[in-house]
Design a protein around this motif. Structure first.
Motif, PDB file in Angstrom:
ATOM      1  N   GLU A 192       8.994  18.414  19.839  1.00  0.00           N
ATOM      2  CA  GLU A 192       8.687  19.652  19.110  1.00  0.00           C
ATOM      3  C   GLU A 192       8.902  20.661  20.147  1.00  0.00           C
ATOM      4  O   GLU A 192       9.398  21.802  19.857  1.00  0.00           O
ATOM      5  CB  GLU A 192       7.136  19.825  18.605  1.00  0.00           C
ATOM      6  CG  GLU A 192       6.944  21.108  17.765  1.00  0.00           C
ATOM      7  CD  GLU A 192       5.584  21.132  17.387  1.00  0.00           C
ATOM      8  OE1 GLU A 192       5.168  22.155  16.818  1.00  0.00           O
ATOM      9  OE2 GLU A 192       4.868  20.119  17.440  1.00  0.00           O
ATOM     10  N   ALA A 193       8.516  20.277  21.734  1.00  0.00           N
ATOM     11  CA  ALA A 193       8.535  21.241  22.636  1.00  0.00           C
ATOM     12  C   ALA A 193      10.015  21.471  22.947  1.00  0.00           C
ATOM     13  O   ALA A 193      10.714  22.575  23.324  1.00  0.00           O
ATOM     14  CB  ALA A 193       8.022  20.637  23.775  1.00  0.00           C
ATOM     15  N   LYS A 194      10.927  20.476  22.893  1.00  0.00           N
ATOM     16  CA  LYS A 194      12.263  20.432  23.289  1.00  0.00           C
ATOM     17  C   LYS A 194      13.082  21.211  22.154  1.00  0.00           C
ATOM     18  O   LYS A 194      14.201  22.204  22.469  1.00  0.00           O
ATOM     19  CB  LYS A 194      13.047  19.045  23.134  1.00  0.00           C
ATOM     20  CG  LYS A 194      12.433  18.200  24.295  1.00  0.00           C
ATOM     21  CD  LYS A 194      13.126  16.920  24.344  1.00  0.00           C
ATOM     22  CE  LYS A 194      12.877  15.962  25.658  1.00  0.00           C
ATOM     23  NZ  LYS A 194      13.489  14.693  25.589  1.00  0.00           N
ATOM     24  N   MET A 195      12.730  21.074  20.784  1.00  0.00           N
ATOM     25  CA  MET A 195      13.181  21.629  19.926  1.00  0.00           C
ATOM     26  C   MET A 195      12.993  23.553  19.924  1.00  0.00           C
ATOM     27  O   MET A 195      13.967  24.181  19.903  1.00  0.00           O
ATOM     28  CB  MET A 195      12.686  21.414  18.458  1.00  0.00           C
ATOM     29  CG  MET A 195      13.348  19.974  17.948  1.00  0.00           C
ATOM     30  SD  MET A 195      12.641  19.669  16.258  1.00  0.00           S
ATOM     31  CE  MET A 195      13.198  21.149  15.400  1.00  0.00           C
ATOM     32  N   GLN A 196      11.711  23.736  20.389  1.00  0.00           N
ATOM     33  CA  GLN A 196      11.254  25.110  20.568  1.00  0.00           C
ATOM     34  C   GLN A 196      12.283  25.859  21.794  1.00  0.00           C
ATOM     35  O   GLN A 196      12.835  26.943  21.775  1.00  0.00           O
ATOM     36  CB  GLN A 196       9.815  25.280  20.967  1.00  0.00           C
ATOM     37  CG  GLN A 196       8.963  25.112  19.499  1.00  0.00           C
ATOM     38  CD  GLN A 196       7.725  25.058  20.093  1.00  0.00           C
ATOM     39  OE1 GLN A 196       6.949  25.324  21.169  1.00  0.00           O
ATOM     40  NE2 GLN A 196       6.682  24.990  18.997  1.00  0.00           N
ATOM     41  N   SER A 248      15.842  26.201  20.578  1.00  0.00           N
ATOM     42  CA  SER A 248      16.047  27.377  19.789  1.00  0.00           C
ATOM     43  C   SER A 248      15.672  28.670  20.318  1.00  0.00           C
ATOM     44  O   SER A 248      16.706  29.748  20.050  1.00  0.00           O
ATOM     45  CB  SER A 248      15.001  27.264  18.493  1.00  0.00           C
ATOM     46  OG  SER A 248      13.636  27.265  18.870  1.00  0.00           O
ATOM     47  N   ALA A 249      14.907  28.696  21.446  1.00  0.00           N
ATOM     48  CA  ALA A 249      14.596  29.843  22.236  1.00  0.00           C
ATOM     49  C   ALA A 249      15.978  30.269  23.094  1.00  0.00           C
ATOM     50  O   ALA A 249      16.179  31.504  23.154  1.00  0.00           O
ATOM     51  CB  ALA A 249      13.329  29.809  23.153  1.00  0.00           C
ATOM     52  N   SER A 250      16.599  29.141  23.654  1.00  0.00           N
ATOM     53  CA  SER A 250      17.692  29.621  24.487  1.00  0.00           C
ATOM     54  C   SER A 250      18.937  30.085  23.487  1.00  0.00           C
ATOM     55  O   SER A 250      19.488  31.108  23.904  1.00  0.00           O
ATOM     56  CB  SER A 250      18.181  28.126  24.987  1.00  0.00           C
ATOM     57  OG  SER A 250      19.322  28.354  25.900  1.00  0.00           O
ATOM     58  N   VAL A 251      19.175  29.310  22.362  1.00  0.00           N
ATOM     59  CA  VAL A 251      20.139  29.877  21.368  1.00  0.00           C
ATOM     60  C   VAL A 251      19.848  31.341  21.065  1.00  0.00           C
ATOM     61  O   VAL A 251      20.616  32.065  21.043  1.00  0.00           O
ATOM     62  CB  VAL A 251      20.313  28.695  20.446  1.00  0.00           C
ATOM     63  CG1 VAL A 251      21.246  29.504  19.350  1.00  0.00           C
ATOM     64  CG2 VAL A 251      20.732  27.480  20.938  1.00  0.00           C
ATOM     65  N   ASP A 252      18.561  31.650  20.680  1.00  0.00           N
ATOM     66  CA  ASP A 252      18.209  32.854  20.353  1.00  0.00           C
ATOM     67  C   ASP A 252      18.456  34.052  21.234  1.00  0.00           C
ATOM     68  O   ASP A 252      18.887  35.016  21.039  1.00  0.00           O
ATOM     69  CB  ASP A 252      16.693  33.042  19.971  1.00  0.00           C
ATOM     70  CG  ASP A 252      16.723  32.043  18.517  1.00  0.00           C
ATOM     71  OD1 ASP A 252      17.311  31.941  17.730  1.00  0.00           O
ATOM     72  OD2 ASP A 252      15.414  31.830  18.198  1.00  0.00           O
ATOM     73  N   ASN A 253      18.024  33.629  22.570  1.00  0.00           N
ATOM     74  CA  ASN A 253      18.324  34.668  23.582  1.00  0.00           C
ATOM     75  C   ASN A 253      19.958  35.046  24.249  1.00  0.00           C
ATOM     76  O   ASN A 253      20.327  36.010  24.196  1.00  0.00           O
ATOM     77  CB  ASN A 253      17.794  34.030  24.993  1.00  0.00           C
ATOM     78  CG  ASN A 253      16.059  33.905  25.065  1.00  0.00           C
ATOM     79  OD1 ASN A 253      15.657  34.738  24.257  1.00  0.00           O
ATOM     80  ND2 ASN A 253      15.504  33.141  25.631  1.00  0.00           N
ATOM     81  N   GLN A 254      20.717  33.535  23.894  1.00  0.00           N
ATOM     82  CA  GLN A 254      21.992  33.766  24.140  1.00  0.00           C
ATOM     83  C   GLN A 254      22.487  34.892  22.833  1.00  0.00           C
ATOM     84  O   GLN A 254      23.475  35.875  23.099  1.00  0.00           O
ATOM     85  CB  GLN A 254      22.675  32.484  23.920  1.00  0.00           C
ATOM     86  CG  GLN A 254      22.544  31.852  25.284  1.00  0.00           C
ATOM     87  CD  GLN A 254      23.181  30.368  25.031  1.00  0.00           C
ATOM     88  OE1 GLN A 254      23.853  30.195  24.343  1.00  0.00           O
ATOM     89  NE2 GLN A 254      22.777  29.601  26.125  1.00  0.00           N
TER      90      GLN A 254
END
Length: 244
Positions: A183-187, A190-196
């Motif tokens: 779950e932490a890896k998925m978060q 998704s956070a990295s992709v959202d920032n990009q």
């Protein structure tokens, strides 16, 4: 104590134990309910016969009342015509009809009482049957629950759960840790992709704004010829003129 007495006592104890083992409370209660329900049709037939007798007596009473009224009219008509002989015959018939009417009236009253008592007895039996059926179903459910508890107790006795408890706890902890890490890896992903994506959207917005600014400057003649590719210049402040 004689031998035969001891044998009889042993046989009674043996058969009593066999009967007790084969005596299933659930089956006996279910059969009792069926027996009570099977008696209802016979009870209804008995009540119907009593009510039929009442209805038959009611019709006979009604017929005798009509006969008495008719004979009374005939007697009066015969007397008016001067036919005393015929009037006398009708009077005899009237006396017999009145006696029959009185007897039938008493029988009808008894039949009415018997019908009410029969209906009341039938209704009481139905109520008692319903009550007993409800009690029997409750006892059957209790018996089933007791049987399940006995089976569970036997299962608990057959297996030692204490040795397996630590294994279950260990496996549960491992699974929880793996699930938390995933779950932490998925978060993070998704956070990295959202920032990009946000950075790209901001860059695209800035480019659109710069292009729009250059377009305004060209339309207002603030840019010299051939300076479309140069860096954008700041607009003069309000009240100032640009120096060439």
């Amino acid at each position: 104590m004689g031998l035969w007495t001891r044998v009889k006592r042993s046989m009674r104890a043996l058969f009593g134990r066999i009967v007790e083992r084969t005596e299933d409370p659930e089956l006996i209660l279910q059969q009792t309910i069926r027996d009570m329900r099977d008696r209802i049709p016979d009870l209804n037939n008995s009540v119907a016969q009593v009510m039929a007798t009442e209805k038959l007596l009611a019709k006979n009473k009604e017929r005798l009342v009509s006969q008495v009224v008719d004979l009374d009219s005939k007697i009066k008509a015969s007397v008016k015509m001067g036919r005393d002989d015929i009037a006398t015959a009708y009077i005899g018939q009237l006396s017999q009809a009145q006696v029959d009417l009185q007897k039938t009236g008493h029988q009808f009253e008894h039949a009415q009482l018997a019908s009410k008592q029969a209906l009341k007895a039938r209704d009481n039996y139905v109520l008692q049957m319903q009550k007993r059926s409800a009690e029997a179903m409750q006892l059957i459910n209790q018996s089933k629950q007791a049987r399940l508890q006995e089976q569970l107790a036997q299962t608990m006795e057959a297996f030692n759960l204490g040795d397996d408890a630590s294994t279950f706890n260990e496996m549960r902890d491992k699974i929880d840790r793996r699930a938390a890490a995933a779950e932490a890896k998925m978060q993070l992903g998704s956070a990295s992709v959202d920032n990009q994506m946000q950075e790209i959207e901001r860059e695209a917005m800035d480019m659109q704004l710069q292009d729009k600014l250059l377009q305004y400057k060209r339309e207002m003649g603030l840019l010299p010829a051939g300076s479309s590719d140069s860096a954008p210049q700041a607009l003069p402040a309000q009240g100032e003129t640009s120096s060439q």
